[in-house]
Design an enzyme around this catalytic site. Structure first.
Site, PDB file in Angstrom:
ATOM      1  CG  ASP A 101      10.930  -5.926 -11.051  1.00 55.84           C
ATOM      2  OD1 ASP A 101      10.583  -6.425 -12.142  1.00 55.84           O
ATOM      3  OD2 ASP A 101      10.296  -5.014 -10.495  1.00 55.84           O
ATOM      4  CG  ASP A 250       0.322  -1.386   0.197  1.00 56.58           C
ATOM      5  OD1 ASP A 250       0.667  -0.183   0.227  1.00 56.58           O
ATOM      6  OD2 ASP A 250       0.828  -2.241   0.943  1.00 56.58           O
TER       7      ASP A 250
END
Length: 449
Positions: A101, A250
């Site tokens: 990104d 996560d």
């Protein structure tokens, strides 16, 4: 009673309540330490057995996808790529994705690194997005949609997996089909760089070498650390996939997977080194993101955990203590404010406050020092050496880490409140400086946002 008297009594009640809650959170850490000492020998024996389980022949090994999410990491991308393509796994069953990104020069460096790996015959692809929708979770989700490998390893750009990483971590996944992910121990490239990195070594070892293996041994919810682990695609899908609505995607996914009935395994004997922030401002930024993300995840998951059928009250309580631990800084700020008002108005209950404050302080300090020594005992048993090994340095740095914990808690309190209240948050990248790379050559990473 006057208005000031009422205010003072309220402040006194708040202060006593905060001190009590801080003691409860400290007891959680003490409990972890006791459980660690109690289960360490048997837990490590089981891990040795697990890592000795045989793998199938090479021509029967499953395909593995390695995902490397990046954002303005410069040529750290090339360093992690060099390590990943060198992993000991059949070439026709190893695919690599760089999920980039980046903006500016770093995006071009990513394209160049991938092109060079492709020219060397490695199965490496690059996915670059113009919009960072969902941040890291969005990138990981996009990468999964373009592939079909049954196992997915994830590495942040500053980590360097050892060559045998897949052969070690895939053993429990292949032997036990109900395991969602195998998490390896995060290690450090630059722990000896300065006082800050040495203090982080002690702080993080308490998590990576004490708390995480203990959770694994006792069957508590085991959080994924976002890097240095391998996921089973089926488990990701069963848990609802990657979500980008928190800054700790996560933690969120690992809890959802285990709530869906999957198990997780932590391999403390398998380590992959990464880079620690070497400046206090950068470390503060990292703590803000982690704590805010924890608060967002607690807000998202705890209500469902409390009402979930089939979940024991023990598991609910342990999950609550784990996720609610992020409120320590908020409690600290509230307690300090209440203490000032209580003292100035002369309503403070010294006979209650002093014992509670002393108990909280000594519990916290004892837990911190105990975790430091427990981590070194375990790591020493598997041949891992640390920068701070001896009693004197550990005690000195432990005092510094105690102050760092308090500082970070206070600094991130507002972010935690935002997370608990559901405020949107942007991803604040932790800049990397390329530990081990020559800063004078092109190999230096990009550190700008």
């Amino acid at each position: 009673m006057s208005i000031l008297g009422v205010l003072g009594r309220i402040a006194d009640i708040v202060l006593v309540s905060v001190l009590f809650l801080q003691i409860v959170l400290s007891i959680r850490v003490v409990r972890t330490l006791v459980q660690h000492i109690r289960h360490r020998r048997e837990g490590m024996r089981r891990e040795r057995e697990m890592l000795a389980w045989p793998l199938p022949p090479d021509d029967e090994l499953p395909a593995v996808l390695v995902q490397i999410p990046t954002y303005n990491e410069g040529v750290l991308i090339r360093r992690v790529l060099d390590a990943v393509v060198a992993l000991d796994w059949p070439r026709d069953r190893l695919a690599v994705q760089v999920l980039d990104d980046s903006t500016g020069a770093s995006a071009e460096l990513a394209r160049r690194a991938v092109a060079e790996c492709q020219a060397d015959g490695h199965n490496v692809t690059l996915l670059q997005r113009a919009e960072r929708t969902g941040f890291k979770a969005g990138a990981l989700k996009l990468g999964l949609e373009a592939t079909d490998q049954p196992f997915i390893a994830v590495f942040d750009a500053d980590y360097i997996p050892p060559r045998d990483f897949l052969r070690q971590c895939m053993r429990p996944l292949l032997a036990q089909p109900d395991i969602a992910f195998a998490q390896a121990r995060c290690d450090y490239l630059n722990a000896g760089q300065n006082w800050l990195t040495r203090a982080q070594e002690i702080i993080l070892d308490s998590h990576y070498a004490v708390e995480q293996p203990t959770r694994n041994w006792t069957g508590d919810f085991l959080p994924f650390n976002g890097t240095c682990g391998i996921w089973r695609r089926e488990a990701i899908a069963a848990a609802g996939g990657w979500h980008g609505d928190t800054l700790t995607e996560d933690l969120d996914l690992s809890y959802r997977a285990q709530l869906a009935g999957w198990r997780a395994v932590y391999l403390v004997s398998v380590g992959a080194p990464g880079e620690l922030p070497d400046a206090f401002s950068i470390w503060n930024r990292q703590q803000l993101r982690w704590n805010k993300g924890y608060a967002q995840t607690a807000r998202k998951l705890l209500p469902g955990i409390f009402v979930r059928r089939g979940l024991s009250w023990h598991d609910r309580f342990v999950a609550f203590l784990h996720l609610a631990g992020v409120t320590y800084g908020v409690l600290m700020v509230i307690g300090e404010g209440a203490a000032v008002i209580d003292f100035l108005l002369g309503t403070i209950s010294w006979s209650i406050v002093i014992p509670l404050a002393a108990m909280g302080f000594f519990l916290g300090l004892a837990a911190l020092i105990g975790m430091a020594f427990a981590s070194r005992t375990l790591l020493g048993s598997i041949g891992v050496r640390r920068v701070t090994e001896d009693l004197g340095p550990v005690l000195r740095v432990a005092l510094v880490t105690s102050w760092m914990h308090s500082h970070a808690a206070a600094q991130t309190a507002f972010g935690v409140l935002q997370g608990l209240l559901g405020a949107d948050a942007s991803f604040l990248r932790t800049p990397k400086k390329g530990a081990g790379l020559d800063p004078k050559v092109e190999s230096s990473p990009e550190v700008a946002e």
